[in-house]
Design a protein around this motif. Structure first.
Motif, PDB file in Angstrom:
ATOM      1  N   LEU A 174       0.833  -1.197   0.000  1.00  0.00           N
ATOM      2  CA  LEU A 174       0.000   0.000   0.000  1.00  0.00           C
ATOM      3  C   LEU A 174       0.874   1.255   0.000  1.00  0.00           C
ATOM      4  N   THR A 175       0.341   2.313  -0.573  1.00  0.00           N
ATOM      5  CA  THR A 175       0.959   3.622  -0.374  1.00  0.00           C
ATOM      6  C   THR A 175       0.555   4.124   1.004  1.00  0.00           C
ATOM      7  N   VAL A 176       1.261   5.120   1.481  1.00  0.00           N
ATOM      8  CA  VAL A 176       0.906   5.698   2.780  1.00  0.00           C
ATOM      9  C   VAL A 176      -0.520   6.225   2.749  1.00  0.00           C
ATOM     10  N   SER A 177      -0.905   6.878   1.658  1.00  0.00           N
ATOM     11  CA  SER A 177      -2.263   7.408   1.534  1.00  0.00           C
ATOM     12  C   SER A 177      -3.298   6.299   1.621  1.00  0.00           C
ATOM     13  N   GLN A 178      -3.004   5.159   1.010  1.00  0.00           N
ATOM     14  CA  GLN A 178      -3.948   4.036   1.063  1.00  0.00           C
ATOM     15  C   GLN A 178      -4.059   3.462   2.471  1.00  0.00           C
ATOM     16  N   VAL A 179      -2.954   3.436   3.210  1.00  0.00           N
ATOM     17  CA  VAL A 179      -3.001   2.943   4.592  1.00  0.00           C
ATOM     18  C   VAL A 179      -3.943   3.820   5.415  1.00  0.00           C
ATOM     19  N   PHE A 180      -3.778   5.124   5.307  1.00  0.00           N
ATOM     20  CA  PHE A 180      -4.648   6.030   6.071  1.00  0.00           C
ATOM     21  C   PHE A 180      -6.087   5.968   5.567  1.00  0.00           C
ATOM     22  N   ALA A 181      -6.258   5.769   4.272  1.00  0.00           N
ATOM     23  CA  ALA A 181      -7.610   5.651   3.731  1.00  0.00           C
ATOM     24  C   ALA A 181      -8.297   4.399   4.267  1.00  0.00           C
ATOM     25  N   LEU A 182      -7.558   3.287   4.339  1.00  0.00           N
ATOM     26  CA  LEU A 182      -8.120   2.057   4.888  1.00  0.00           C
ATOM     27  C   LEU A 182      -8.457   2.227   6.360  1.00  0.00           C
ATOM     28  N   ALA A 183      -7.577   2.896   7.098  1.00  0.00           N
ATOM     29  CA  ALA A 183      -7.846   3.146   8.517  1.00  0.00           C
ATOM     30  C   ALA A 183      -9.130   3.933   8.685  1.00  0.00           C
ATOM     31  N   GLU A 184      -9.361   4.915   7.817  1.00  0.00           N
ATOM     32  CA  GLU A 184     -10.581   5.725   7.903  1.00  0.00           C
ATOM     33  C   GLU A 184     -11.801   4.919   7.490  1.00  0.00           C
ATOM     34  N   LYS A 185     -11.653   4.050   6.500  1.00  0.00           N
ATOM     35  CA  LYS A 185     -12.784   3.239   6.057  1.00  0.00           C
ATOM     36  C   LYS A 185     -13.254   2.306   7.167  1.00  0.00           C
TER      37      LYS A 185
END
Length: 394
Positions: A174-185
């Motif tokens: 994952l990119t860093v942005s995707q990690v944070f996006a998954l955390a928010e989801k």
């Protein structure tokens, strides 16, 4: 009538086949387990047996009559250093993929063609290459003990080139942005779970076993002391990490600490023994129902990674850490990797070096996420019933 020889005897039976008898090293007469179509074949067999006895390599065929099922089950029980998760893995492989096919065969009767046919049947029945390789490696280890330690058989029939290789496809990062996006989801009580698992490079059992006393949010440190394991017939069990190097201290990137502090305040009781990541009712997180519990499939599809596994979070963290320029020794320590030759060396790498990795990760996170400000209270972040306290700002 038996033909007299210097060693052993050969008798032609009424069927026309030849039977062999010979004295073992203990003086007891043994009968060959098979008869032979030709007298020359029987003579070659006796010559082979005599040579084995003279070299001290002969093994009593009676010892190889134990079935694979019985021997393998005893093999697991007699391995005192196996960890609970490993016992569960081995037992599952035996029950599902080995004993139904060849478990009733005496180990002295197992041959390479039999092993090859067994492996082919597994693959043809839909068992994955990875699982088949794991089952093959387990079978090879069991039979190697029968050869080297128990001396029940002379050679290991597991001699199929490449059968132990999984050739697993490269897992996604994952990119860093995707990690944070998954955390928010996932949100709520699972937001910090994603961040800590990824950026501390933790295994499922390690993050599920974390207790409040394992976290120091002032210095940004997490102590890995134990692992949560699910074993058939026993349920959830707390045990040691996967390897000796798994017992370690990992520095957390400062950028994720505000989320962790909020999580502790909202969802974790003010008790050093309280578990950090639990289900809605406060019970252990279980690997078997986690995906359904958190809506994993929908969340990973939403970030463009529909085939993402939970373990890929650790893989992502490992990859990001490796890009910081840290040495192999320091990376292995952070990840909790072990090796037969260097376990203790990796385990004793300096905490200063690990903190440097966390600082470098913080810089990467901040660069890719903007400034990543401390999270503000969210309407959906209100404490659940029984949650430990109200939202505490970073």
């Amino acid at each position: 009538m038996a033909a007299r020889r210097r060693f052993g005897s050969i008798r032609r039976r009424e069927s026309g086949r030849y039977q062999v008898r010979y004295p073992g090293p203990d003086g007891q007469q043994r009968t060959a387990p098979e008869t032979f179509a030709r007298k020359s074949e029987a003579e070659r067999y006796l010559t082979l047996i005599e040579g084995q006895i003279l070299r001290g390599e002969w093994i009593d065929p009676e010892r190889g009559k134990v079935t694979l099922t019985d021997y393998a089950a005893r093999w697991i029980v007699e391995r005192p250093n196996l960890r609970p998760r490993t016992i569960g893995l081995y037992s599952g492989l035996l029950t599902r993929h080995i004993t139904p096919y060849i478990g009733g065969i005496p180990i002295g009767k197992l041959t390479t063609p039999i092993i090859r046919e067994w492996r082919t049947k597994l693959l043809e029945s839909g068992v994955s290459v990875g699982t088949t390789a794991k089952a093959y490696r387990l079978l090879r280890a069991v039979l190697m003990t029968a050869v080297r330690e128990d001396e029940l058989i002379r050679t290991n029939p597991c001699r199929i080139p490449g059968a132990d290789q999984e050739n697993a496809p490269e897992r996604p990062v994952l990119t860093v942005s995707q990690v944070f996006a998954l955390a928010e989801k996932l949100g709520g009580r699972y937001r910090a779970l994603v961040l800590v698992t990824t950026f501390a490079s933790l295994r499922w059992g390690e993050v599920a076993a974390l207790q409040r006393r394992d976290l120091d949010t002032d210095d940004g440190i997490v102590h890995i002391r134990q692992s949560l394991v699910e074993i058939g017939g026993q349920g959830v069990v707390l045990g040691p990490p996967k390897s000796r190097a798994g017992v370690r201290t990992v520095s957390l990137p400062a950028v994720i600490l505000p989320w962790l502090r909020i999580h502790l305040a909202e969802y974790v009781a003010d008790d050093p023994a309280a578990f950090v990541f639990t289900g809605p009712k406060g019970g252990f997180l279980r690997r078997g129902n986690f995906r359904k519990l958190v809506g994993w499939s929908d969340a990973v599809a939403a970030i463009g990674m529909p085939n993402l596994h939970f373990h890929d979070l650790r893989h992502t963290g490992n990859t990001l850490a490796s890009r910081t320029g840290a040495s192999l020794r320091d990376l292995m320590t952070r990840m909790g990797h072990d090796s037969p030759r260097a376990a203790l060396i990796y385990q004793h790498a300096s905490t200063e070096a690990d903190a440097a990795i966390a600082d470098a990760l913080s810089a990467v996170l901040a660069a890719q996420q903007g400034s990543v400000p401390p999270p503000a209270p969210r309407p959906d972040d209100t404490p659940e019933d029984g949650a430990a306290g109200a939202l505490v700002p970073a």
